[in-house]
Design an enzyme around this catalytic site. Structure first.
Site, short mmCIF file in Angstrom:
data_model
loop_
_atom_site.label_atom_id
_atom_site.label_comp_id
_atom_site.label_asym_id
_atom_site.label_seq_id
_atom_site.Cartn_x
_atom_site.Cartn_y
_atom_site.Cartn_z
N ARG A 226 0.39 -1.36 0.03
CA ARG A 226 -0.09 -0.25 0.36
C ARG A 226 0.76 1.30 0.84
NH1 ARG A 226 -5.06 -1.43 0.94
NH2 ARG A 226 -5.09 -3.68 2.30
N ALA A 252 -1.42 -10.99 -8.51
CA ALA A 252 -1.15 -11.09 -9.86
C ALA A 252 -1.48 -9.27 -10.16
CB ALA A 252 -1.77 -11.02 -10.84
N ALA A 253 -1.35 -8.58 -8.48
CA ALA A 253 -0.59 -6.67 -8.61
C ALA A 253 0.59 -6.98 -9.12
CB ALA A 253 -1.39 -6.53 -6.89
N GLY A 254 2.22 -7.96 -8.09
CA GLY A 254 2.71 -7.84 -8.98
C GLY A 254 3.30 -7.62 -9.97
N ASP A 255 2.34 -8.46 -10.82
CA ASP A 255 3.37 -9.24 -12.19
C ASP A 255 1.88 -8.35 -12.89
OD1 ASP A 255 3.82 -11.56 -11.03
OD2 ASP A 255 2.05 -12.35 -11.50
N ARG A 288 -10.17 -6.85 -8.66
CA ARG A 288 -10.86 -7.94 -9.84
C ARG A 288 -10.43 -8.85 -9.61
NH1 ARG A 288 -9.46 -5.07 -15.91
NH2 ARG A 288 -11.46 -3.34 -15.57
N SER A 294 -8.01 -10.08 -14.01
CA SER A 294 -7.67 -8.84 -12.96
C SER A 294 -7.03 -7.98 -14.26
CB SER A 294 -8.00 -8.93 -11.72
OG SER A 294 -6.35 -9.37 -12.48
O1 RIB Z 1 1.73 -14.18 -9.19
C1 RIB Z 1 0.66 -14.99 -8.95
C2 RIB Z 1 1.52 -16.01 -9.46
O2 RIB Z 1 1.59 -16.54 -8.90
C3 RIB Z 1 -0.17 -16.32 -9.89
O3 RIB Z 1 -0.72 -16.74 -11.20
C4 RIB Z 1 -0.46 -18.20 -9.29
O4 RIB Z 1 -0.05 -18.96 -10.71
C5 RIB Z 1 1.47 -17.60 -9.06
O5 RIB Z 1 2.47 -18.27 -9.76
#
Ligand code: RIB
Length: 309
Positions: A226, A252-255, A288, A294
């Site tokens: 945050r 997946a926020a970081g991704d 999402r 998302s």
């Molecule tokens: O960073 C999120 C991901 O971590 C998920 O999609 C899951 O597959 C894991 O790899």
């Protein structure tokens, strides 16, 4: 860099089995879930999708199993504007799986079966080395074999392809690998594992960033949840706050941040502007559920940013 700068992403593909619960089960406890879904995920694929939807010219080096879900994931990746020619289908292996618990606070716990992701060997990397050589940037994470990440970084370095590493999930890394990285994007836990410095505040973040600079990495972005991101370039650091939104889950926020950030950089955005763009993409993603479902498209990120002005 031109607007047609090329991105290569190397990493994992998983089928995410996501169970929403009131709280995480303790050892020996069974908790009845509230909601369950299977969604496409994997850190590599999520970052590739984030880049594709944000508008990058992207090719993805990865492996799926020779199964139905693997084929469906390949088709979806194509729809997300990703060149999937370097996505190999591995006979006799299942597509990677992630078992994800999400609690009422939107936090998650993840267990992974690598499956076909383990077949992304150094030999596989070499088969696709042209993709890395022709790219302007190579984005990687750590759900692939470490020796393959190193092999890819070496190829990138030899061809002046910028290397960005999201060191997730957290693990210790060799100095050899770190010396090939141009931009690293750990969260607080990953930064602590890499440097031994617990990141609790901005001063800690500055010290952790300095330790990573000392390994030869020019640009360090420590994601602080945050509180935003600590951005440090060759020792000059500042914190860039994110956007405040109502989080559903942070999967997946970081991704999304990583994929959007490198897309923005390859378009020529300045570092701070690229971080803001990535913050916007990640802010949308946390509102999402799930991983790839998302991840926002470019029009959504632009609209979100316009609302903030
Ligand atoms: O960073 C999120 C991901 O971590 C998920 O999609 C899951 O597959 C894991 O790899």
């Amino acid at each position: 860099m031109s607007t047609h700068a090329k991105l290569a992403v190397l990493g994992s593909i998983n089928a995410d089995h996501i169970l929403n619960l009131a709280h995480f089960p303790r050892p020996g406890e069974t908790v009845i879930g509230k909601q369950y879904q299977i969604a496409f995920g994997g850190k590599g694929a999520n970052q590739a999708v984030a880049a594709g939807r944000a508008g990058a010219d992207i090719a993805f080096i990865a492996c799926v199993g020779a199964d139905d879900i693997g084929e469906r994931i390949r088709q979806q990746l194509e729809q997300d504007r990703i060149d999937i020619a370097p996505v190999e289908t591995v006979e006799g292996e299942a597509t990677g799986v992630a078992m994800i618990f999400v609690n009422a606070e939107g936090e998650n716990n993840i267990g992974i079966y690598s499956g076909a992701n383990a077949a992304l060997t150094p030999a596989c990397v070499v088969r696709h080395q042209q993709v890395i050589a022709e790219a302007d940037a190579l984005l990687m994470q750590l759900e692939s074999p470490l020796e393959s990440v190193l092999a890819a970084a070496e190829i990138a370095r030899a061809h002046h392809t910028q290397v960005i590493l999201n060191p997730a999930p957290a693990t210790q890394l060799s100095d050899a690998l770190l010396s090939h990285i141009d931009i690293i994007t750990p969260n607080e836990t990953e930064a602590e594992i890499l440097t031994g410095i617990a990141v609790k505040n901005d001063d800690d973040a500055a010290r952790a960033a300095a330790a990573l600079h000392a390994k030869g990495i020019n640009t360090v972005l420590i994601t602080l949840g945050r509180r935003g991101v600590w951005l440090s370039v060759a020792g000059e650091g500042e914190r860039i706050p994110g956007f405040s939104v109502q989080a559903v889950d942070t999967i997946a926020a970081g991704d999304t941040f990583n994929g959007a950030f490198i897309t923005a950089r390859l378009e020529g955005m300045a570092l701070r502007e690229a971080v803001r763009f990535a913050h916007a993409a990640a802010a949308i993603a946390v509102t999402r559920p799930g991983a790839q479902p998302s991840v926002p498209w470019r029009t959504e990120i632009d609209a979100f940013l316009q609302q903030q002005d």
